[in-house]
Design a protein around this motif. Structure first.
Motif, PDB file in Angstrom:
ATOM      1  N   UNK A 177       0.843  -1.192   0.000  1.00  0.00           N
ATOM      2  CA  UNK A 177       0.000   0.000   0.000  1.00  0.00           C
ATOM      3  C   UNK A 177       0.879   1.244   0.000  1.00  0.00           C
ATOM      4  N   UNK A 178       0.366   2.366  -0.462  1.00  0.00           N
ATOM      5  CA  UNK A 178       1.179   3.590  -0.485  1.00  0.00           C
ATOM      6  C   UNK A 178       1.716   3.983   0.902  1.00  0.00           C
ATOM      7  N   UNK A 179       0.856   3.959   1.919  1.00  0.00           N
ATOM      8  CA  UNK A 179       1.325   4.310   3.260  1.00  0.00           C
ATOM      9  C   UNK A 179       2.267   3.242   3.801  1.00  0.00           C
ATOM     10  N   UNK A 180       1.972   1.995   3.519  1.00  0.00           N
ATOM     11  CA  UNK A 180       2.848   0.906   3.954  1.00  0.00           C
ATOM     12  C   UNK A 180       4.240   1.044   3.370  1.00  0.00           C
ATOM     13  N   UNK A 181       4.320   1.360   2.078  1.00  0.00           N
ATOM     14  CA  UNK A 181       5.621   1.576   1.428  1.00  0.00           C
ATOM     15  C   UNK A 181       6.367   2.731   2.075  1.00  0.00           C
ATOM     16  N   UNK A 182       5.645   3.797   2.391  1.00  0.00           N
ATOM     17  CA  UNK A 182       6.273   4.989   2.979  1.00  0.00           C
ATOM     18  C   UNK A 182       6.804   4.698   4.381  1.00  0.00           C
ATOM     19  N   UNK A 183       6.078   3.895   5.158  1.00  0.00           N
ATOM     20  CA  UNK A 183       6.479   3.622   6.537  1.00  0.00           C
ATOM     21  C   UNK A 183       7.570   2.560   6.647  1.00  0.00           C
ATOM     22  N   UNK A 184       7.579   1.617   5.723  1.00  0.00           N
ATOM     23  CA  UNK A 184       8.522   0.497   5.789  1.00  0.00           C
ATOM     24  C   UNK A 184       9.967   0.994   5.864  1.00  0.00           C
ATOM     25  N   UNK A 185      10.694   0.528   6.866  1.00  0.00           N
ATOM     26  CA  UNK A 185      12.100   0.886   7.021  1.00  0.00           C
ATOM     27  C   UNK A 185      12.337   2.174   7.787  1.00  0.00           C
ATOM     28  N   UNK A 186      11.277   2.871   8.158  1.00  0.00           N
ATOM     29  CA  UNK A 186      11.413   4.130   8.906  1.00  0.00           C
ATOM     30  C   UNK A 186      11.534   3.837  10.403  1.00  0.00           C
ATOM     31  N   UNK A 187      11.988   4.832  11.143  1.00  0.00           N
ATOM     32  CA  UNK A 187      12.209   4.697  12.584  1.00  0.00           C
ATOM     33  C   UNK A 187      11.305   5.651  13.356  1.00  0.00           C
ATOM     34  N   UNK A 188      11.219   5.400  14.667  1.00  0.00           N
ATOM     35  CA  UNK A 188      10.477   6.282  15.553  1.00  0.00           C
ATOM     36  C   UNK A 188      11.008   7.704  15.400  1.00  0.00           C
ATOM     37  N   UNK A 189      10.137   8.675  15.397  1.00  0.00           N
ATOM     38  CA  UNK A 189      10.413  10.105  15.218  1.00  0.00           C
ATOM     39  C   UNK A 189      10.690  10.504  13.765  1.00  0.00           C
ATOM     40  N   UNK A 190      10.717   9.552  12.840  1.00  0.00           N
ATOM     41  CA  UNK A 190      10.845   9.898  11.420  1.00  0.00           C
ATOM     42  C   UNK A 190       9.520  10.453  10.925  1.00  0.00           C
ATOM     43  N   UNK A 191       9.595  11.231   9.863  1.00  0.00           N
ATOM     44  CA  UNK A 191       8.392  11.738   9.209  1.00  0.00           C
ATOM     45  C   UNK A 191       8.367  11.229   7.781  1.00  0.00           C
ATOM     46  N   UNK A 192       7.164  10.878   7.320  1.00  0.00           N
ATOM     47  CA  UNK A 192       6.992  10.437   5.939  1.00  0.00           C
ATOM     48  C   UNK A 192       5.918  11.287   5.294  1.00  0.00           C
TER      49      UNK A 192
END
Length: 167
Positions: A135-150
């Motif tokens: 999913x678009x949001x899933x792709x954006x969140x994958x691999x990100x860390x706490x306090x990151x912004x997407x």
């Protein structure tokens, strides 16, 4: 956080969809094969349309059954503050409107929502929506860390999400 109880709830939701879809499919097949839908002329396509619908429903039913089987085999993992978002991570995000949302990254079952997850988890988690890495949001969140912004472009606007926690 009891991810096993949450996974059971997601599987239950999918199994409920199977029951509903089987019932709808039976009605559609009946409509496609009923003698009242026999074409009276070449422009009478009711039976043909019903058969196309039944085929689509059968394909959706098979997909949901495959999703259930995949989820039953899914290994659940606990995440710490140092981990990035991956499969089976519970992710809490805040959007531009300061709305908090919880998502669960699973390999399939995207869109399934557990309305009262706090009952299952003994936590403040009210509503949980399943995301997939596709999913678009899933792709954006994958691999990100706490306090990151997407950021996610939706039609003519861009929505920003801040990752508050990963569990």
């Amino acid at each position: 956080m009891d991810k096993r109880a949450l996974l059971t709830a997601v599987i239950y939701e999918l199994e409920s969809k199977v029951t509903t879809l089987v019932s709808a499919m039976e009605q559609t097949v009946d409509a496609a094969t009923n003698e009242e839908t026999v074409p009276e002329h070449k422009y009478d396509t009711l039976a043909l349309e019903a058969s196309y619908l039944a085929h689509g429903q059968a394909m959706r039913l098979e997909q949901i059954k495959n999703d259930i089987a995949t989820l039953k085999r899914t290994t659940l993992r606990e995440f710490s503050e140092q981990d990035s978002v991956g499969l089976t991570a519970l992710v809490c995000v805040e959007n531009d409107d300061e709305q908090i949302a919880w998502y669960w990254m699973l390999p399939c079952g995207g869109g399934v929502t557990i309305k009262d997850a706090r009952v299952l988890t003994n936590s403040g988690l009210a509503e949980l929506t399943v995301l997939t890495p596709h999913s678009p949001l899933g792709k954006a969140l994958l691999g990100q860390y706490e306090d990151d912004e997407v950021s996610l472009a939706i039609r003519d606007s861009v929505q920003h999400y801040a990752i508050i926690s990963i569990q």
